[in-house]
Design a protein around this motif. Sequence first.
Motif, PDB file in Angstrom:
ATOM      1  N   LEU A  39       0.853  -1.196   0.000  1.00  0.00           N
ATOM      2  CA  LEU A  39       0.000   0.000   0.000  1.00  0.00           C
ATOM      3  C   LEU A  39       0.883   1.237   0.000  1.00  0.00           C
ATOM      4  N   HIS A  40       0.674   2.126  -0.969  1.00  0.00           N
ATOM      5  CA  HIS A  40       1.386   3.400  -1.016  1.00  0.00           C
ATOM      6  C   HIS A  40       0.363   4.528  -0.934  1.00  0.00           C
ATOM      7  N   ILE A  41       0.685   5.514  -0.091  1.00  0.00           N
ATOM      8  CA  ILE A  41      -0.246   6.595   0.225  1.00  0.00           C
ATOM      9  C   ILE A  41       0.354   7.918  -0.236  1.00  0.00           C
ATOM     10  N   TYR A  42      -0.453   8.724  -0.934  1.00  0.00           N
ATOM     11  CA  TYR A  42      -0.006  10.038  -1.398  1.00  0.00           C
ATOM     12  C   TYR A  42      -1.155  11.026  -1.252  1.00  0.00           C
ATOM     13  N   GLY A  43      -0.890  12.178  -0.639  1.00  0.00           N
ATOM     14  CA  GLY A  43      -1.927  13.192  -0.537  1.00  0.00           C
ATOM     15  C   GLY A  43      -1.960  13.841   0.825  1.00  0.00           C
ATOM     16  N   THR A  44      -3.095  14.440   1.160  1.00  0.00           N
ATOM     17  CA  THR A  44      -3.254  15.173   2.410  1.00  0.00           C
ATOM     18  C   THR A  44      -4.504  14.716   3.150  1.00  0.00           C
ATOM     19  N   HIS A  45      -4.411  14.680   4.459  1.00  0.00           N
ATOM     20  CA  HIS A  45      -5.536  14.346   5.337  1.00  0.00           C
ATOM     21  C   HIS A  45      -6.212  13.047   4.894  1.00  0.00           C
ATOM     22  N   LEU A  46      -5.394  12.000   4.822  1.00  0.00           N
ATOM     23  CA  LEU A  46      -5.874  10.661   4.500  1.00  0.00           C
ATOM     24  C   LEU A  46      -5.723   9.767   5.722  1.00  0.00           C
ATOM     25  N   VAL A  47      -6.649   8.823   5.896  1.00  0.00           N
ATOM     26  CA  VAL A  47      -6.605   7.886   7.018  1.00  0.00           C
ATOM     27  C   VAL A  47      -6.748   6.469   6.480  1.00  0.00           C
ATOM     28  N   VAL A  48      -5.849   5.588   6.894  1.00  0.00           N
ATOM     29  CA  VAL A  48      -5.938   4.158   6.587  1.00  0.00           C
ATOM     30  C   VAL A  48      -6.200   3.427   7.889  1.00  0.00           C
ATOM     31  N   ASP A  49      -7.246   2.595   7.916  1.00  0.00           N
ATOM     32  CA  ASP A  49      -7.734   2.052   9.178  1.00  0.00           C
ATOM     33  C   ASP A  49      -8.129   0.583   9.052  1.00  0.00           C
ATOM     34  N   GLY A  50      -7.553  -0.272   9.928  1.00  0.00           N
ATOM     35  CA  GLY A  50      -8.091  -1.613  10.148  1.00  0.00           C
ATOM     36  C   GLY A  50      -7.594  -2.713   9.244  1.00  0.00           C
ATOM     37  N   LEU A  51      -6.475  -2.510   8.539  1.00  0.00           N
ATOM     38  CA  LEU A  51      -5.991  -3.525   7.607  1.00  0.00           C
ATOM     39  C   LEU A  51      -5.069  -4.525   8.293  1.00  0.00           C
ATOM     40  N   LEU A  52      -4.920  -5.697   7.667  1.00  0.00           N
ATOM     41  CA  LEU A  52      -4.018  -6.733   8.144  1.00  0.00           C
ATOM     42  C   LEU A  52      -3.171  -7.230   6.985  1.00  0.00           C
ATOM     43  N   PHE A  53      -1.838  -7.110   7.130  1.00  0.00           N
ATOM     44  CA  PHE A  53      -0.895  -7.678   6.173  1.00  0.00           C
ATOM     45  C   PHE A  53      -0.307  -8.937   6.794  1.00  0.00           C
ATOM     46  N   THR A  54      -0.455 -10.076   6.105  1.00  0.00           N
ATOM     47  CA  THR A  54       0.019 -11.342   6.646  1.00  0.00           C
ATOM     48  C   THR A  54       0.196 -12.348   5.511  1.00  0.00           C
ATOM     49  N   GLU A  55       0.908 -13.417   5.784  1.00  0.00           N
ATOM     50  CA  GLU A  55       1.089 -14.516   4.820  1.00  0.00           C
ATOM     51  C   GLU A  55       1.658 -14.013   3.499  1.00  0.00           C
ATOM     52  N   GLY A  56       2.762 -13.281   3.574  1.00  0.00           N
ATOM     53  CA  GLY A  56       3.395 -12.815   2.349  1.00  0.00           C
ATOM     54  C   GLY A  56       4.570 -11.922   2.637  1.00  0.00           C
ATOM     55  N   SER A  57       5.031 -11.199   1.619  1.00  0.00           N
ATOM     56  CA  SER A  57       6.110 -10.215   1.771  1.00  0.00           C
ATOM     57  C   SER A  57       6.250  -9.450   0.471  1.00  0.00           C
ATOM     58  N   VAL A  58       6.901  -8.300   0.556  1.00  0.00           N
ATOM     59  CA  VAL A  58       7.248  -7.558  -0.653  1.00  0.00           C
ATOM     60  C   VAL A  58       8.644  -7.986  -1.096  1.00  0.00           C
ATOM     61  N   GLY A  59       9.054  -7.494  -2.274  1.00  0.00           N
ATOM     62  CA  GLY A  59      10.345  -7.874  -2.814  1.00  0.00           C
ATOM     63  C   GLY A  59      11.489  -7.112  -2.173  1.00  0.00           C
ATOM     64  N   ALA A  60      12.695  -7.468  -2.571  1.00  0.00           N
ATOM     65  CA  ALA A  60      13.907  -6.868  -2.016  1.00  0.00           C
ATOM     66  C   ALA A  60      13.881  -5.354  -2.176  1.00  0.00           C
ATOM     67  N   ASN A  61      14.206  -4.657  -1.083  1.00  0.00           N
ATOM     68  CA  ASN A  61      14.296  -3.191  -1.033  1.00  0.00           C
ATOM     69  C   ASN A  61      12.951  -2.499  -1.272  1.00  0.00           C
ATOM     70  N   GLN A  62      11.870  -3.218  -1.082  1.00  0.00           N
ATOM     71  CA  GLN A  62      10.540  -2.625  -1.194  1.00  0.00           C
ATOM     72  C   GLN A  62       9.947  -2.405   0.199  1.00  0.00           C
ATOM     73  N   THR A  63       8.854  -1.638   0.218  1.00  0.00           N
ATOM     74  CA  THR A  63       8.186  -1.279   1.460  1.00  0.00           C
ATOM     75  C   THR A  63       6.734  -1.737   1.418  1.00  0.00           C
ATOM     76  N   VAL A  64       6.249  -2.271   2.527  1.00  0.00           N
ATOM     77  CA  VAL A  64       4.863  -2.742   2.582  1.00  0.00           C
ATOM     78  C   VAL A  64       3.900  -1.555   2.566  1.00  0.00           C
ATOM     79  N   ILE A  65       4.089  -0.600   3.477  1.00  0.00           N
ATOM     80  CA  ILE A  65       3.219   0.578   3.560  1.00  0.00           C
ATOM     81  C   ILE A  65       4.104   1.814   3.473  1.00  0.00           C
ATOM     82  N   ARG A  66       3.855   2.652   2.501  1.00  0.00           N
ATOM     83  CA  ARG A  66       4.694   3.831   2.283  1.00  0.00           C
ATOM     84  C   ARG A  66       3.839   5.086   2.268  1.00  0.00           C
TER      85      ARG A  66
END
Length: 468
Positions: A79-106
Amino acid sequence: LVLILVLNWNVHAREWLVGSSTEIKSVLPDLKPGDVVVMKSGRWLDQKIRFTANGTAQKPILLKAQKAGQTRLTGKSRLHIYGTHLVVDGLLFTEGSVGANQTVIRLGEDTRHCRLTNTAVIGYSPPDKNTSTAWVHTLGLHNRIDHCFFSGKSNLGVVLSVNFSVDQPNYHQIDHNYFGPRPYHGLNGAEMIRIGDSTQSSQVSRTTVRHNLFEGCSGEAEIITNKSCENYFRYNTFRKCQGALTLRHGNRSVVEGNFFLGEGEKNTGGVRANGEGHRIWNNYFCGLTGSGARAALCIHNGVPDSPVGLYHQVKDLKVVHNTFVNNHQNVLVGYGRGKHGAILPPIQTIFANNIIQGKISPFLQLDEAQAQIKYEGNIVYGAKTGVSSTKGLLAVDPKLMRDKLGLYRPQKDSPAKGEAKGSYPKITHDLDGHKRLGQSDVGADQMSTTPITRRPLSMKDVGPAWKR
């Protein structure tokens, strides 16, 4: 008036129900302040989500799980977030991964006043433990990460990192999160939080890390790595963590009101200091088993004209109103002396109104004989101090007794009562949140009959409501 405002909100806000990253992308152009994007419950496999929108302070735009904790992002989801006054609520990241040098939530470069809350990342690691990934990375300004749950990172890379996208303080808040067990990795770069990096260490961040619980966070010697200026580490609890809160680079940070609890775990540490103008006060260090870089308090020697990545001289360090009890190594001064040319002793250091109690000598290990330290108002008991002069170091029983939480506190007849020396007007409260009225007591605890407002944190105090 309130009713009119609520009705006005309902008239203009819209709820969008989505089931994939493609559907999220399709609604982005139509989002207005106050809108809510609801992610359906269930498994979201390999979803690359880009949440780009602009809300307002009064009407943020929300991306939320249909039911908190039931929207499961798996596989290679991110998940990548861009902008102003945004809210991300209640998610679950599990059973996986991103690739080398990547970020799960940015939270990207242009984010302003965005929030990640009530969200969990659990065991989201690649099979190869030497593949580096990050779980959360925030840029921008005035972002908040709160009431989240992070646990089980087994590979290289920081759990939560802060960097600069503009040349000004970013004022991020990291609060009320649970940072759970992380096994020892063996390589540098397996910390829980990093604020800035070596190249940015002179920049002012003013990020606040407060009311977080760190439990079994043992990826490397640094639990938190501070690499920027004027950050605040307040009211956190560290339990069974094989590392230290490390002021690695940067100046003028505050470490205040934290609990460092070894609880029988090996190699547990406290605070490690480099740089200028730091303040370490009202902290409680108990049962810590580490030494060297993992001492309860480790103060470095510096390198002349230190290049980026080495060690700047410790100057103007104030260590005031802390309590050290039953630690393997309480205070180490001049750590790293001679290594990498570290020949500059700590100077202008004040060690005042602290209690040290234990059975292992010396309480203060001076590896650097030229260190400039002013001692005043300290109470030491149970072993040798390691300092030739007794000035400012009163050897007397502080009459500490364990309370129902297991904390060692001075009793009513303690010689610590009202015996603090010197003037430290910025220390207005104690470890518990009690006001320091009149003549302060020695140590982290100001004796008071008023209710305690801060205590060691447990899992019921932090993280998502749905994980408690």
